[in-house]
Design a protein around this motif. Structure first.
Motif, mmCIF file in Angstrom:
data_model
loop_
_atom_site.group_PDB
_atom_site.id
_atom_site.type_symbol
_atom_site.label_atom_id
_atom_site.label_comp_id
_atom_site.label_asym_id
_atom_site.label_seq_id
_atom_site.Cartn_x
_atom_site.Cartn_y
_atom_site.Cartn_z
ATOM 1 N N ALA A 183 0.845 -1.189 0.000
ATOM 2 C CA ALA A 183 0.000 0.000 0.000
ATOM 3 C C ALA A 183 0.882 1.241 0.000
ATOM 4 C CB ALA A 183 -0.914 0.000 1.221
ATOM 5 N N GLY A 184 0.598 2.164 -0.916
ATOM 6 C CA GLY A 184 1.391 3.381 -1.018
ATOM 7 C C GLY A 184 2.716 3.187 -1.719
ATOM 8 N N ARG A 185 2.922 2.013 -2.273
ATOM 9 C CA ARG A 185 4.149 1.737 -3.030
ATOM 10 C C ARG A 185 3.774 1.131 -4.376
ATOM 11 N NH1 ARG A 185 8.977 1.942 -0.934
ATOM 12 N NH2 ARG A 185 9.759 0.371 -2.381
ATOM 13 N N GLY A 186 4.504 1.523 -5.410
ATOM 14 C CA GLY A 186 4.177 1.066 -6.743
ATOM 15 C C GLY A 186 5.302 0.274 -7.375
ATOM 16 N N LEU A 187 4.958 -0.450 -8.415
ATOM 17 C CA LEU A 187 5.923 -1.245 -9.175
ATOM 18 C C LEU A 187 5.805 -0.871 -10.636
ATOM 19 C CD1 LEU A 187 7.926 -3.592 -9.642
ATOM 20 C CD2 LEU A 187 5.955 -5.139 -9.673
ATOM 21 N N VAL A 188 6.920 -0.502 -11.250
ATOM 22 C CA VAL A 188 6.957 -0.146 -12.677
ATOM 23 C C VAL A 188 7.635 -1.287 -13.429
ATOM 24 C CG1 VAL A 188 7.786 1.486 -14.394
ATOM 25 C CG2 VAL A 188 6.989 2.319 -12.175
ATOM 26 N N LEU A 189 6.896 -1.928 -14.317
ATOM 27 C CA LEU A 189 7.417 -3.033 -15.123
ATOM 28 C C LEU A 189 7.762 -2.530 -16.513
ATOM 29 C CD1 LEU A 189 4.966 -5.957 -14.255
ATOM 30 C CD2 LEU A 189 7.309 -5.659 -13.455
ATOM 31 N N SER A 190 8.926 -2.899 -16.996
ATOM 32 C CA SER A 190 9.328 -2.492 -18.344
ATOM 33 C C SER A 190 10.023 -3.660 -19.016
ATOM 34 C CB SER A 190 10.256 -1.270 -18.276
ATOM 35 O OG SER A 190 11.341 -1.515 -17.402
ATOM 36 N N GLY A 191 10.282 -3.496 -20.310
ATOM 37 C CA GLY A 191 10.900 -4.563 -21.078
ATOM 38 C C GLY A 191 10.321 -4.612 -22.475
#
Length: 632
Positions: free
Chosen positions: A333-341
């Motif tokens: 909660a309150g933290r995000g994950l950025v996925l790339s590729g």
């Protein structure tokens, strides 16, 4: 699982569709025994509270344990009995088919009661969920005495019915005997040597051109008019008696149905509950069976907004494929994950799999994750994947995307999971990047649990520097020129668009021209990411090579240890043999010495010969002798 367990909240319907929730439920529903259970599964939504979701999870966990012991509940396909029960409550008579359906529900509920009692100690929650009123056993016994498996009312249902049927059978035999006699008597007037039935009475096929009349009642003719179907007058009285007996049978059948219908009334509520339990058992057994097929298990509930999905695999892929690549993803909660590729590298699949884990956990379903995983209870999930273009509203793809993001922002708060695929894509890259950064900040301020996929270098860089964000990359194998589908945390992934384009045979001149047209800073950033990816790939290769070398060294060490043990064993056996030889030699020398001593005492030996024999014995144990060499 009761239908009342589902939330009153209107779950974001497009999100459920994007996450392929209906497809997952359909896979499960097709395993159900009854249509009612199928409908329950297809309408399954997350529970109204974590407590309810945990109860469902406990039920399925206990059932999974029983399935592991080959102890499946006796589930059967039941049909809806609500309508006949409502009619019975209004005083109407229930049909035999409806009674058979009720009988099936009672029999299934009875089997489930026995199952619940048998497993009450090790599965207390499951036992309670499958419990029904024991007084229904009396009603089942009454229906079993009255109805056969195919829905026929048995003679045991009523003594009056049994007597009426016996009378009917007796009269029918008399009629058949009498009509057979008539066939022989009127053979010359008949079309053929058989009799028929018309309106429940026995008749003869009399020819229209018969040489004489057959007195009796004509009950029909053939289509050609060449045959009259006549009940002979000598059969009329027996025919009347048979009809009266059949009417009596019908009357007794009606009495039995009325009695059985009335017997349902005191148990109406218990019957409704028994049906609910039968359907619930079907749903639970089906969900547990599907869970076993994809290797799922109950996962402990985490804190609000927490996802620690270890060994994450998409459940629909698990249902279709033998080998599925696993990843570890974490969100708070309150933290995000950025996925790339790269494109087609598995970013969207990972996004959907993560959303399905949260949905399934909030439904209390087992998850295909490692046991140490933790998934919190989410009050809602918002998902934006693909085009939201509305032609009816003349909205562009990007306009539809913005509308969806606005609705998501309105509903976002702590305890809500937000999944965004290619956030702010489909517009000017610079403006899109800025909007994406601002949107991520707004969602973090609302304390949501956020996962975003992107090709924007600015968002990738932001995720590496912002404390509230984590970065994850879908790996790319530069040797094979294809994605690995494994999500690795702590680094951004290269989009590799130019590399992929070149791999798929876009003309080299176009690819080189595109590289030249890239702004210098973008090209530098892109090259940095690619270099980092290459370094990671090299490090991974070195790691694999080191692991392989370590395995080889361990193999050689094991081989050396085995050889040492073999040599030691051989040496031990040789020493044992030498020791045996030494003992034998000394034993022989002692025996010879004793013999010489005896001869010396008796005086029967030549002194010179005695000296020679003593010298020989001494030589056997002297320095350099065979015995001495063995000792050394």
């Amino acid at each position: 699982m009761k239908s009342s367990d589902t939330q009153d909240v209107d779950w974001h319907a497009p999100s459920l569709k994007h996450l392929e929730w209906p497809q997952l439920l359909e896979r499960i529903a097709l395993r159900c025994r009854s249509r009612l259970a199928e409908e329950k599964v297809r309408s399954l939504l997350p529970a109204q509270s974590q407590e309810v979701a945990q109860l469902r999870q406990t039920l399925l966990g206990e059932l999974l344990d029983r399935l592991g012991e080959d102890a499946e509940p006796p589930v059967a396909a039941v049909t809806d009995i609500a309508l006949p029960l409502e009619r019975a409550k209004r005083g109407a008579v229930v049909s035999t088919d409806e009674l058979v359906a009720i009988q099936k529900v009672l029999a299934t509920a009875s089997g489930l009661r026995r199952y619940a009692r048998q497993h009450a100690d090790e599965s207390p929650h499951l036992s309670q969920a499958l419990a029904t009123d024991a007084s229904l056993s009396d009603l089942l016994r009454e229906l079993n005495e009255a109805l056969s498996d195919d829905g026929e009312i048995l003679d045991t249902a009523s003594s009056a019915l049994a007597q009426a049927r016996a009378s009917t059978r007796s009269l029918r035999k008399k009629c058949q005997k009498k009509i057979t006699e008539c066939i022989h008597r009127y053979r010359e007037a008949l079309q053929d040597g058989f009799y028929a039935e018309r309106e429940g009475r026995y008749v003869l096929p009399v020819r229209a051109d018969a040489p004489f009349r057959v007195h009796g009642m004509v009950l029909g003719t053939s289509s050609s008019g060449s045959t009259f179907y006549v009940e002979p007058e000598e059969l009329a009285q027996l025919g009347n008696q048979l009809r009266l007996a059949e009417v009596e049978v019908e009357r007794e059948l009606a009495k039995v149905l009325a009695r059985l219908s009335a017997a349902l009334l005191p148990h109406a509520e218990e019957l409704f509950w028994a049906l609910e339990v039968c359907v619930r058992a079907d749903v639970l057994t089906t969900c547990a069976g599907f869970s076993r097929s994809i290797g799922a298990r109950p996962i402990e509930f985490g804190s609000e907004g927490e996802i620690s999905a270890l060994g994450l695999k998409h459940p629909l892929l698990l249902a279709d494929l033998e080998a599925v690549v696993a990843s570890d993803l974490e969100v708070m909660a309150g933290r995000g994950l950025v996925l790339s590729g790269p494109n087609a590298g598995g970013k969207t699949v990972a996004l959907k799999a993560l959303g399905l884990m949260a949905l399934m956990q909030s439904c209390g379903l087992p998850l295909p994750l490692k046991e140490e995983s933790r998934i919190g209870f989410f009050r809602n999930i918002f998902c934006e994947i693909g085009d939201e273009q509305s032609l009816a509203q003349s909205l562009s793809t990007f306009s539809g995307h913005i509308g969806a993001i606005r609705r998501i922002l309105e509903g976002s708060e702590r305890g809500v999971l937000v999944l965004l695929d290619e956030l702010m894509g489909g517009t000017d890259p610079n403006e899109g990047s800025a909007l994406a950064l601002a949107t991520v900040d707004a969602l973090m301020q609302r304390q949501t649990s956020l996962v975003v996929t992107t090709h924007y270098e600015a968002l990738k860089h932001y995720a590496m520097t912002e404390e509230s964000l984590a970065s994850g990359a879908v790996g790319f194998d530069f040797e094979k020129m294809e994605p690995t589908f494994v999500v690795e945390m702590g680094r951004p992934g290269a989009s590799s668009a130019l590399i992929v384009a070149e791999k798929h045979q876009l003309p080299t001149a176009i690819v080189r021209r595109a590289e030249a047209l890239l702004p210098e800073i973008d090209a530098r950033q892109r090259q940095d990411v690619i270099d980092l990816e290459q370094l990671r790939a090299d490090a991974e290769n070195e790691k694999r090579a080191l692991a392989k070398s370590r395995e080889e060294q361990e193999r050689l060490n094991r081989q050396l240890e085995n050889e040492k043990r073999r040599i030691e064993e051989t040496r031990r056996k040789l020493l044992e043999k030498d020791s045996d030889d030494l003992r034998n030699a000394i034993r022989e020398a002692r025996a010879e010495l004793r013999q010489l001593r005896s001869q010396a005492k008796s005086g029967d030996v030549d002194p010179k010969k005695l000296d020679r024999d003593l010298d020989q014995i001494a030589a056997q144990v002297a320095v350099g002798s065979p015995v001495d060499r063995k000792i050394r």
